[in-house]
Motif scaffolding. Structure first.
Motif, mmCIF file in Angstrom:
data_model
loop_
_atom_site.group_PDB
_atom_site.id
_atom_site.type_symbol
_atom_site.label_atom_id
_atom_site.label_comp_id
_atom_site.label_asym_id
_atom_site.label_seq_id
_atom_site.Cartn_x
_atom_site.Cartn_y
_atom_site.Cartn_z
ATOM 1 N N SER A 200 0.821 -1.202 0.000
ATOM 2 C CA SER A 200 0.000 0.000 0.000
ATOM 3 C C SER A 200 0.859 1.259 0.000
ATOM 4 N N LYS A 201 1.987 1.239 0.711
ATOM 5 C CA LYS A 201 2.893 2.396 0.708
ATOM 6 C C LYS A 201 3.476 2.620 -0.693
ATOM 7 N N HIS A 202 3.863 1.533 -1.363
ATOM 8 C CA HIS A 202 4.365 1.661 -2.735
ATOM 9 C C HIS A 202 3.276 2.224 -3.643
ATOM 10 N N ILE A 203 2.059 1.739 -3.468
ATOM 11 C CA ILE A 203 0.951 2.196 -4.307
ATOM 12 C C ILE A 203 0.645 3.670 -4.046
ATOM 13 N N LYS A 204 0.780 4.115 -2.802
ATOM 14 C CA LYS A 204 0.557 5.528 -2.493
ATOM 15 C C LYS A 204 1.563 6.414 -3.215
ATOM 16 N N VAL A 205 2.811 5.962 -3.320
ATOM 17 C CA VAL A 205 3.820 6.720 -4.067
ATOM 18 C C VAL A 205 3.422 6.788 -5.539
ATOM 19 N N LEU A 206 2.958 5.664 -6.076
ATOM 20 C CA LEU A 206 2.513 5.630 -7.476
ATOM 21 C C LEU A 206 1.282 6.518 -7.674
ATOM 22 N N GLU A 207 0.380 6.531 -6.697
ATOM 23 C CA GLU A 207 -0.807 7.394 -6.769
ATOM 24 C C GLU A 207 -0.412 8.865 -6.731
ATOM 25 N N LYS A 208 0.523 9.204 -5.857
ATOM 26 C CA LYS A 208 0.971 10.598 -5.733
ATOM 27 C C LYS A 208 1.551 11.087 -7.057
ATOM 28 N N ARG B 28 -6.646 4.192 -7.771
ATOM 29 C CA ARG B 28 -7.149 3.145 -6.890
ATOM 30 C C ARG B 28 -8.663 3.294 -6.744
ATOM 31 N N ARG B 29 -9.372 2.189 -6.877
ATOM 32 C CA ARG B 29 -10.819 2.168 -6.677
ATOM 33 C C ARG B 29 -11.105 1.271 -5.472
#
Length: 184
Positions: free
Chosen positions: A118-126, A132-133
């Motif tokens: 989830s932390k990696h995905i947050k970086v990708l989202e930023k 993310r849905r």
């Protein structure tokens, strides 16, 4: 730990539309030597009690604020390159290129926890690379390739620059080889 009152401190940020007021108590766990008159002043409307934490001088300013663009502002292109700098995140993007995936599916190949994924995905989202849905407890991620275009354009500029320089070097080496056929 004793506390010292902070009396009606105000600070005006340059080019801002509002005044920031600081009212409260200052932790005085780390002491500095008291002044002769036991009161320090910072600016015209800013009085602080006799003993202050050593870090208060780094965080409280009386007359103006300094905005460091290098620290506070991040260009979207910087966020893209930061996201791409990690091999785990690059592999996640590669996986998402095929189809949208759940967080657990993205975490599985790396043997990492869902929290780490989830932390990696947050970086990708930023960086805007992942959308993310959330449906109940299920988080599904989808690739958004648009931010990659800015990075590609940045790299194309330098590709042209280096190709021109390498072509010039190649021409110079060929001219030198023709002028000196023995290689002397």
């Amino acid at each position: 730990m004793p506390e010292t009152p902070l009396h009606g401190a105000t600070s005006q940020v340059p080019n801002a539309t509002e005044t920031v007021s600081i009212v409260g108590k200052v932790d005085t766990g780390f002491r500095k030597k008291p002044c002769d008159d036991q009161i320090d002043s910072i600016g015209p409307d800013f009085e602080i009690g006799p003993m202050l934490s050593s870090t208060i001088w780094l965080t409280v300013e009386g007359q103006r604020k300094i905005f460091n663009r290098m620290v506070e502002y991040q260009d979207p292109l910087d966020a893209v390159f930061h996201a791409l700098a990690d091999p785990t995140r690059r592999a996640m993007l590669r996986s998402l290129a095929a189809e949208p995936r759940k967080v657990g599916e993205l975490a599985h190949p790396f043997a990492i926890s869902l929290a780490a994924a989830s932390k990696h995905i947050k970086v990708l989202e930023k960086a805007g690379l992942v959308e993310r849905r959330v449906e109940g407890r299920t988080h599904t991620c989808r690739l958004n390739p648009r931010p990659l275009h800015a990075g590609l354009e940045w790299m194309r500029f330098y590709e042209k620059l280096w190709n021109q320089r390498l072509d010039t070097l190649d021409a110079l080496l060929i001219a030198d080889a023709i002028a000196n056929p023995q290689g002397s």
